[in-house]
Design an enzyme around this catalytic site. Structure first.
Site, mmCIF file in Angstrom:
data_model
loop_
_atom_site.group_PDB
_atom_site.id
_atom_site.type_symbol
_atom_site.label_atom_id
_atom_site.label_comp_id
_atom_site.label_asym_id
_atom_site.label_seq_id
_atom_site.Cartn_x
_atom_site.Cartn_y
_atom_site.Cartn_z
ATOM 1 C CB CYS A 258 20.464 25.869 36.268
ATOM 2 S SG CYS A 258 20.367 27.172 35.048
ATOM 3 C CD GLU B 245 25.508 23.556 29.351
ATOM 4 O OE1 GLU B 245 25.970 23.780 30.487
ATOM 5 O OE2 GLU B 245 26.208 23.515 28.327
HETATM 6 P P1 NAP Z 1 15.054 16.642 34.809
HETATM 7 O O1 NAP Z 1 14.133 16.025 35.773
HETATM 8 O O2 NAP Z 1 16.428 16.088 34.730
HETATM 9 O O3 NAP Z 1 14.317 16.558 33.386
HETATM 10 C C1 NAP Z 1 14.886 17.005 32.172
HETATM 11 C C2 NAP Z 1 14.568 16.009 31.054
HETATM 12 O O4 NAP Z 1 15.346 14.837 31.214
HETATM 13 C C3 NAP Z 1 13.128 15.562 31.022
HETATM 14 O O5 NAP Z 1 12.715 15.468 29.685
HETATM 15 C C4 NAP Z 1 13.179 14.193 31.667
HETATM 16 O O6 NAP Z 1 12.167 13.384 31.162
HETATM 17 C C5 NAP Z 1 14.519 13.681 31.216
HETATM 18 N N1 NAP Z 1 15.097 12.705 32.123
HETATM 19 C C6 NAP Z 1 15.333 12.882 33.451
HETATM 20 N N2 NAP Z 1 15.920 11.777 33.961
HETATM 21 C C7 NAP Z 1 16.070 10.906 32.934
HETATM 22 C C8 NAP Z 1 16.638 9.594 32.827
HETATM 23 N N3 NAP Z 1 17.148 8.970 33.891
HETATM 24 N N4 NAP Z 1 16.630 8.999 31.623
HETATM 25 C C9 NAP Z 1 16.102 9.627 30.563
HETATM 26 N N5 NAP Z 1 15.548 10.868 30.603
HETATM 27 C C10 NAP Z 1 15.542 11.493 31.773
HETATM 28 O O7 NAP Z 1 15.265 18.194 35.092
HETATM 29 P P2 NAP Z 1 14.134 19.274 35.375
HETATM 30 O O8 NAP Z 1 13.358 18.827 36.530
HETATM 31 O O9 NAP Z 1 13.416 19.630 34.187
HETATM 32 O O10 NAP Z 1 14.963 20.595 35.741
HETATM 33 C C11 NAP Z 1 15.463 20.876 36.993
HETATM 34 C C12 NAP Z 1 16.968 20.695 37.011
HETATM 35 O O11 NAP Z 1 17.529 21.261 35.837
HETATM 36 C C13 NAP Z 1 17.656 21.392 38.133
HETATM 37 O O12 NAP Z 1 18.632 20.543 38.652
HETATM 38 C C14 NAP Z 1 18.288 22.622 37.486
HETATM 39 O O13 NAP Z 1 19.400 23.112 38.169
HETATM 40 C C15 NAP Z 1 18.630 22.083 36.146
HETATM 41 N N6 NAP Z 1 18.701 23.128 35.119
HETATM 42 C C16 NAP Z 1 19.886 23.356 34.509
HETATM 43 C C17 NAP Z 1 19.985 24.371 33.570
HETATM 44 C C18 NAP Z 1 21.286 24.660 32.893
HETATM 45 O O14 NAP Z 1 21.286 25.424 31.948
HETATM 46 N N7 NAP Z 1 22.378 24.105 33.315
HETATM 47 C C19 NAP Z 1 18.861 25.135 33.236
HETATM 48 C C20 NAP Z 1 17.650 24.850 33.843
HETATM 49 C C21 NAP Z 1 17.599 23.817 34.792
HETATM 50 P P3 NAP Z 1 11.054 12.715 32.123
HETATM 51 O O15 NAP Z 1 10.689 13.713 33.153
HETATM 52 O O16 NAP Z 1 9.960 12.360 31.190
HETATM 53 O O17 NAP Z 1 11.738 11.535 32.686
#
Ligand code: NAP
Length: 490
Positions: free
Chosen positions: A285, A248
């Protein structure tokens, strides 16, 4: 691996000693323990699953005060929001307990034998569902309870009969450890294997990549950024044995505000929208990142009302310094792509000011950079000449968690056209209110066409989230003892 440390989101200061990051052998041990617990949990009945999920909710509630204080320090989201989020998380755990108790994971389609030659005649077919096995669950930073260690993905996977290995988010490492410690106490008290809920932590992507690549992981559930989700989705598909990956991702959640709605309720809608754009410092999000308007006096007045409503709002600090940098960079990129800022810059020390920018519809359609999510309290107004351009704008967005339509109350050809354009791109279409706030309910759909979700047929919120972790299997001419299990795997 980099050092994992708890940071005070308001001051940027480190809190406590560095926390140990998971090593490759820690990750392997967690997944192997989950895999070992998998057969037992797959054949657990609804009462056992309900008992565990309810006890997890009770454990969160029992520790509410210290957990909320820790979450507040690590995220700056404030006690009101965090207490509400903890309530929602417990509600979610109990809702999935109820669904397991009611037998949802064991539902069957009984298709008795039909005598005679095919295609009419066929053997007895019993279609039922099997839990997939250990799920790698990636927590998001912006929901430290509801999309984290004991969030919706964990609750729905456990209810489906799957163990979970959580990849904790480095934005709230201490809270993740505390909640994880609680899960281990609950499992021990219930005599369940510790490996049923595992957790790995790290401050760089290597931990998550190792987890999704592990051969014993059967599915991935991810909530987070589009970039992170797509990287992990690619990993899940590049495995020798690819696995389902339910990502998501972020979205720009267009709000189409038609002149007929603005003419009578413009000021009220501007206030509501300003609150939604800045709620939680815009770190949702479902944040309304795009507002689509049709040129005319009602829209001109609405823009002024929105500017007035946003200007005095001072959002709180963002979740991490990195997010603040990404937000400010995102706004600079929008301006570089031709968007015009409408608010005076009001950045404060710890918190960014809200941002409102505008572009023309044709410009928005032509330039994909204007359609990138800017995570934080920002929104881009897209000024369109007519309904045809509004539809082109929605089509250019392509996929979004939500689309909001204000002013389509009458059944008309124009409104049908807009509803078609909105449903074509969104997982949830709203006809009143704002997209922030995602109810946990039977009718909810939190997903949507790519790039909102990597699996548009599924939802990460609501009852249907459970189905992601089950696989159908048809038992043909099954012996009586197997039929008598009524869908409970043996
Ligand atoms: P994020 O930076 O993508 O992190 C989420 C998880 O993914 C973390 O555990 C991160 O680990 C891991 N990750 C990120 N990039 C990676 C990669 N290239 N390879 C492997 N693992 C990776 O997201 P966030 O900062 O927590 O959240 C913000 C984003 O989430 C916003 O864009 C928001 O819109 C979206 N969001 C979506 C929803 C939904 O339900 N659709 C809900 C809430 C938030 P590390 O940090 O350790 O790398």
């Amino acid at each position: 691996m980099s050092t994992l440390i708890s940071i005070d989101a308001r001051t940027g200061q480190a809190h406590g000693a560095p926390l140990p990051a998971s090593t490759p052998s820690d990750i392997d041990a967690s997944v192997c323990a989950a895999s070992a617990a998998s057969p037992l949990w797959a054949r657990s009945d609804g009462a056992a699953r309900g008992t565990l999920l309810r006890a997890l909710a009770e454990a969160l509630e029992a520790d509410r005060e210290p957990l909320v204080a820790c979450a507040d320090r690590e995220t700056a989201l404030g006690p009101v929001r965090l207490n509400g989020e903890l309530d929602r998380t417990c509600f979610q755990l109990r809702r999935f307990a109820e669904l397991a108790e009611q037998g949802l994971p064991y539902a069957q389609t009984d298709d008795p034998a039909v005598p005679g030659a095919p295609p009419v005649g066929h053997p007895a077919m019993l279609r039922q569902q099997l839990p997939l096995g250990p799920v790698a669950m990636f927590a998001a930073s912006n929901f430290p309870f509801a999309f984290s260690v004991l969030g919706g993905d964990t609750a729905s996977a456990l209810a489906a009969g799957c163990p979970v290995v959580v990849k904790a988010h480095p934005g709230h490492p201490e809270l993740s450890q505390r909640v994880f410690a609680q899960t281990q106490s609950v499992l021990a008290r219930q005599g369940l294997p510790a490996g049923l809920i595992g957790m790995v932590q790290g401050a760089d992507v290597a931990v998550g990549v190792a987890l999704i690549r592990h051969p014993l992981i059967a599915a991935g559930a991810f909530t987070g950024s589009t970039r992170g989700g797509l990287a992990l989705w690619a990993e899940a598909n590049a495995r020798p044995r690819p696995i389902p990956f339910y990502g998501e991702l972020g979205a720009i959640n267009p709000v189409v505000a038609l002149p007929q709605a603005l003419a009578t309720r413009g000021a009220e809608l501007a206030t509501t929208l300003a609150g939604s754009i800045t709620l939680g410092c815009g770190q949702f999000c479902t944040n309304p990142g795009t507002v689509v308007l049709i040129d005319g006096p009602e829209s001109d007045a609405f823009v002024q009302q929105l500017v007035q409503a946003l200007t005095p709002i001072a959002p709180h600090a963002m979740l991490t310094a990195g997010m603040r940098r990404a937000f400010e960079h995102g706004v600079v990129e929008l301006v570089a792509a031709g968007a015009q800022p409408l608010l005076p810059s009001a950045a404060q020390n710890a918190a960014p000011g809200p941002q409102l920018l505008q572009v023309g519809g044709a410009q928005f359609v032509a330039n994909p950079h204007l359609r990138e999510e800017v995570f934080g309290p920002a929104s881009l107004l897209v000024r369109c000449a007519d309904l045809t351009e509004v539809c082109a704008v929605l089509q250019a967005i392509g996929g979004s968690l939500t689309t909001t339509l204000w002013g389509v109350d009458e059944d008309s050809e124009a409104n049908r056209t807009l509803v078609r354009a909105a449903t074509a791109i969104a997982g949830r279409v709203l006809f009143a209110g704002v997209p922030t706030g995602v109810a946990v309910s039977a009718g909810q759909h939190h997903g949507g066409p790519w790039p909102a979700s990597t699996a548009p047929g599924t939802t990460s919120v609501g009852d249907a989230a459970l189905a992601r972790f089950l696989r159908p299997v048809c038992l043909q001419d099954a012996p009586g003892w197997l039929v008598a299990r009524e869908g409970l795997p043996c």
